[in-house]
Scaffold this active site. Structure first.
Site, PDB file in Angstrom:
ATOM      1  N   ASP A 144       0.861  -1.175   0.000  1.00 45.98           N
ATOM      2  CA  ASP A 144       0.000   0.000   0.000  1.00 45.98           C
ATOM      3  C   ASP A 144       0.903   1.232   0.000  1.00 45.98           C
ATOM      4  O   ASP A 144       2.061   1.161   0.406  1.00 45.98           O
ATOM      5  CB  ASP A 144      -0.889  -0.024   1.251  1.00 45.98           C
ATOM      6  N   ASP A 158      -1.473  -0.903   6.007  1.00 43.72           N
ATOM      7  CA  ASP A 158      -1.645  -0.396   7.370  1.00 43.72           C
ATOM      8  C   ASP A 158      -3.051   0.071   7.684  1.00 43.72           C
ATOM      9  O   ASP A 158      -3.323   0.467   8.807  1.00 43.72           O
ATOM     10  CB  ASP A 158      -0.674   0.764   7.624  1.00 43.72           C
ATOM     11  N   ASP A 185      -7.061  -2.181   3.953  1.00 42.73           N
ATOM     12  CA  ASP A 185      -6.135  -3.251   3.572  1.00 42.73           C
ATOM     13  C   ASP A 185      -6.482  -4.586   4.226  1.00 42.73           C
ATOM     14  O   ASP A 185      -5.914  -5.615   3.863  1.00 42.73           O
ATOM     15  CB  ASP A 185      -4.699  -2.879   3.979  1.00 42.73           C
TER      16      ASP A 185
END
Length: 827
Positions: free
Chosen positions: A517, A716, A720
């Site tokens: 990410d 995080d 996600d």
């Protein structure tokens, strides 16, 4: 019944002045003057340690008013109870010091009648095996293949309480260990030079062993015998088959030898003319296997934490506006599509819907992963669980219950966690062959000794068969993986790498594709002031000072970034008057006689300010993925300031190291393509996927895995969580959301990508150690079974007694533990 905030903090009205003020939900003591959350209910003020506890109380206050003293049965006020403790994860309240002391001295005497009943599962709930997900049942029970307890499918309750199997096995472990230690000391005393057995006398020592071993075998080991029986009935031999055979054979043989020693011929007799017994072998096997089982169950119990963390994001109540415009707080479960709801500043949006009145900014980072809030006005969509920042909104509910975006994310995580069976370790692969081979070896040994062995043939045949079954009992197999994982977990924690389970460790060594990410993983996850570009003739220091002074009155995260950046650069701030915020555009005000405006291009157009002079700089900054804001002084363009989510200082070196280790790196982000490509180009990332929703990230992982890739995902945010749970290995940044950390197999405490490299090394060392442990366990068995069967007797006249077989079985467990401890030295 009404519940409302109580801003004046004072003691619970029924409490004496010296009473403890306790959070009625979690039991923590709370200082009423500390500014913690509180609620007024039925004329009394209750104080809480956090908003989470207050929300739980607000939803069902009657559950948290009183508790029953487990000793005397009196009702105790939870908010003022002076005597409180936690036992096995449950909260207990007491009316007096005496009751608490009695409970602490012997908790089990008071638990059975007072333990909260398990919550009934919804009608139609299906149950599945954590090891064999293809096994599905319409009722709870044990898996016919491996004997593990079946777990409910679907989304678990927000507060299920402790795993009953873990609570049960922990109790059985303590009983087994407490009885096995003196039993082992008594049985092995002569070998260690302890005269204990001689002083007691052989007959008395044998009866003491029987008394100590019987509760272990006939009570503690019952779950093992049930699993062993199921493995036989279902023709799926496994570790439990051998444990059942070994424990049962050792105990039954010893029981007969104790109760009816006269039926054994003289050749069976040993020390003191007594028939040898093997109660300690049966008891120690059970205790050692329970150690491994409890370690595994504790690791498995944590997988439900991700679901509970997600469920905690949904508010428990919503403020519904009636047809007569009256407003009431109702449980979110009662909200129907079409209801009008008020969302006040700081509250979470209760369900999915759209704005019908009002303006505000919404923190949607749980869905998009992006730190900047989104402006919302009439007609804009709202997502349940997101946070309303500063304005009041009236919304109409459109999707409720299981249809909301948050509920879909919860279901994605639940399905992903169920769909991944733990690794098929060497134990599973070898047991299918090893178990029948051991049984056949015991039968063959018995037959050979019975038909062609020396007299007394039956005695020798029985001893050989018993020795084979005892030495093959795989208690070391039950310890091999849990011990290595336990040691590796501690070693990883020292390096900032938190590991949840063996599966994550084994698979991580084989990963070839890493998905990362952007926000919070590659970048710091918050906006920072990066550029100040003044127009011709404007002083940069004055531009920054006035811009920051104006933004000091705004609650927008971009404003916070500008103010913080100005303070870092030593800019002096001035007082602002006539401050006004223009939703979706910017802010304006006056510093003395100077009119200041700061905002986007739309705001400059409204004010008639031309921005052409800095157009080239604007395009360049936007090309670098930065957010640009214009500053106007007295109606003329004075300059631009740019804000961006900065790349972490350690990211570039970590990406290079990961590339060097052979990983392909893909960035998957909810941010726009322009910003994503700018970051990827700077870091040399192989592939970019932008504008990704939670479902999109999960679909990307499914796509890569279908092509044969072994995929790790590093992220995080709440958005996600489904991808982290779906990936072969999920890696969470410790600086991110709790949900992400609970969904991932590995968490990096510092949120530093260099931790991924350390985690790879740890995984390789741990897998080597587990394989060594399994080699020890099977090696002892492979060597010991022929010896126990008597292969050395024709040549050397040596016959391995069941006593030596039991000692060898214990030695294999000691070897496994000692080898696992070497992981503490891993670099």
């Amino acid at each position: 019944m009404t519940l409302h905030d109580e801003h004046e903090h004072h003691h619970h009205q029924d409490a004496p002045q010296d009473a403890v003020i306790r959070d009625p939900v979690c039991g923590m003591t709370v200082d009423p003057k500390a500014g913690k959350p509180s609620l007024d209910y039925r004329g009394h003020t209750f104080h809480f340690c956090s908003e989470g506890c207050r929300s739980k109380f607000e939803a069902t206050p009657e559950h948290y008013l009183t508790a029953k003293d487990p000793v005397c049965g009196m009702d105790v006020d939870r908010a003022t109870a002076r005597h409180f403790l936690k036992h096995e994860g449950e909260k207990f309240y007491f009316c007096s010091t005496d009751c608490k002391a009695k409970f602490e001295a012997d908790p089990t005497a008071y638990l059975d009648g007072n333990r909260p009943a398990p919550k009934p599962m919804p009608k139609g709930t299906l149950y599945t095996c954590p090891m064999h997900p293809e096994v599905v049942s319409d009722h709870p029970g044990d898996c016919p293949k491996c004997g593990m307890a079946l777990e409910p499918m679907g989304v678990p309750a927000a507060d299920e309480g402790p795993n009953p199997e873990l609570v049960d096995f922990t109790r059985r472990l303590w009983v087994s260990a407490a009885l096995s230690l003196p039993l082992l000391t008594l049985a092995m005393g002569p070998m260690l030079g302890l005269p204990l057995r001689d002083r007691i006398g052989e007959p008395a020592a044998t009866w003491i062993e029987l008394l100590l071993a019987t509760p272990v075998v006939l009570w503690a080991a019952l779950p093992f015998f049930r699993r062993a029986w199921n493995s036989v009935v279902n023709r799926s031999p496994n570790m439990w088959t051998l444990i059942g055979l070994g424990v049962g054979t050792a105990y039954l043989y010893s029981l007969v030898a104790t109760l009816a020693p006269g039926i054994f011929p003289m050749s069976f007799r040993g020390h003191g003319e007594a028939v040898p017994v093997y109660f300690e072998a049966a008891s120690v096997i059970v205790a050692l296997v329970f150690v491994g089982q409890v370690l595994e169950l504790k690791a498995r119990e944590r997988t439900g934490s991700a679901i509970r963390a997600l469920l905690d994001l949904a508010p428990k109540t919503a403020r519904r506006i009636g047809s007569d415009d009256s407003e009431t707080d109702v449980p979110v479960d009662d909200i129907q599509a079409g209801d009008r709801l008020r969302v006040r500043p700081g509250e979470r949006v209760p369900v999915d819907g759209s704005v019908i009145d009002g303006q505000s900014t919404i923190d949607e980072s749980m869905i998009t992963g992006e730190p900047l809030p989104v402006e919302k006005a009439e007609g804009d969509a709202l997502t349940g669980g997101t946070i309303n920042k500063n304005g009041t909104l009236i919304m109409i509910a459109e999707k409720v219950g299981a249809e909301t975006t948050l509920s879909r994310i919860v279901e994605l995580v639940a399905k992903a966690q169920r769909s991944r069976a733990p690794i098929q370790t060497m134990v599973d692969r070898v047991s299918a062959v090893f178990v029948p081979a051991v049984v056949v070896a015991a039968i063959i040994a018995f037959a050979i000794w019975a038909f062609v062995g020396p007299e007394p043939r039956l005695a020798h045949a029985l001893l050989a068969a018993v020795a084979v079954l005892i030495i093959a009992c795989p208690c070391a197999l039950g310890l091999a993986t849990p011990m290595s994982i336990m040691i590796a977990t501690g070693r990883g924690a020292q390096e900032g790498v938190l590991v949840r389970d063996a599966e994550a460790l084994e698979r991580f060594a084989k990963v070839d594709t890493l998905i990362v990410d952007k926000t919070g993983t590659l970048t710091e996850g918050r906006p920072n002031l990066t550029d100040i570009i003044p127009a011709a003739g404007v002083d940069e220091a004055r531009l920054l000072s006035l811009a920051a002074s104006l933004e000091r009155g705004s609650e927008h995260p971009l404003a916070e970034a500008i103010v913080a950046g100005a303070q870092e650069r030593g800019a002096s701030l001035v007082d602002i008057s006539d401050f006004a915020a223009k939703t979706g555009k910017g802010v304006e005000g006056r510093a003395g006689d100077t009119a200041i405006a700061l905002g986007n291009a739309a705001m400059m157009t409204d004010l008639g300010v031309a921005t052409d002079a800095l157009q080239a700089e604007t395009e360049r900054l936007r090309g670098d993925g930065k957010t640009v804001m214009f500053v106007a002084l007295d109606g003329r363009l004075a300059g631009i300031v740019a804000v961006a989510d900065r790349i972490k200082p350690t990211t570039a070196a970590a990406i290079k190291a990961l590339h060097d280790s052979g990983l392909k790196i893909i960035m998957a982000t909810g941010d726009n393509a322009q910003t994503a490509k700018a970051v990827a180009a700077h870091l040399g990332i192989d592939e970019v996927r932008a504008d990704m929703l939670p479902e999109s990230k999960k679909a990307l992982i499914d796509e890569l895995r279908a092509k044969g890739n072994v995929v790790a995902m590093a992220g995080d945010g709440v958005n996600d969580a489904p991808a982290l749970a779906t990936a072969d290995v999920g890696i969470a940044m410790g600086t991110g959301a709790d949900v992400a950390m609970e969904s991932a197999g590995i968490t990096l405490v510092k949120g530093d990508l260099n931790g991924i490299v350390r985690a790879r090394h740890l995984s390789e060392a741990t897998i080597r150690n587990i394989k060594q442990n399994l080699a020890f366990a099977f090696g002892y068995n492979a060597l010991g079974v022929p010896l126990a069967a008597g292969v050395l007797y024709p040549v050397f006249g040596l016959l391995l007694s069941p006593m030596i077989a039991a000692a060898a079985m214990s030695l294999s467990s000691v070897s496994v533990i000692a080898n696992a401890l070497r992981l503490r030295l891993a670099k």
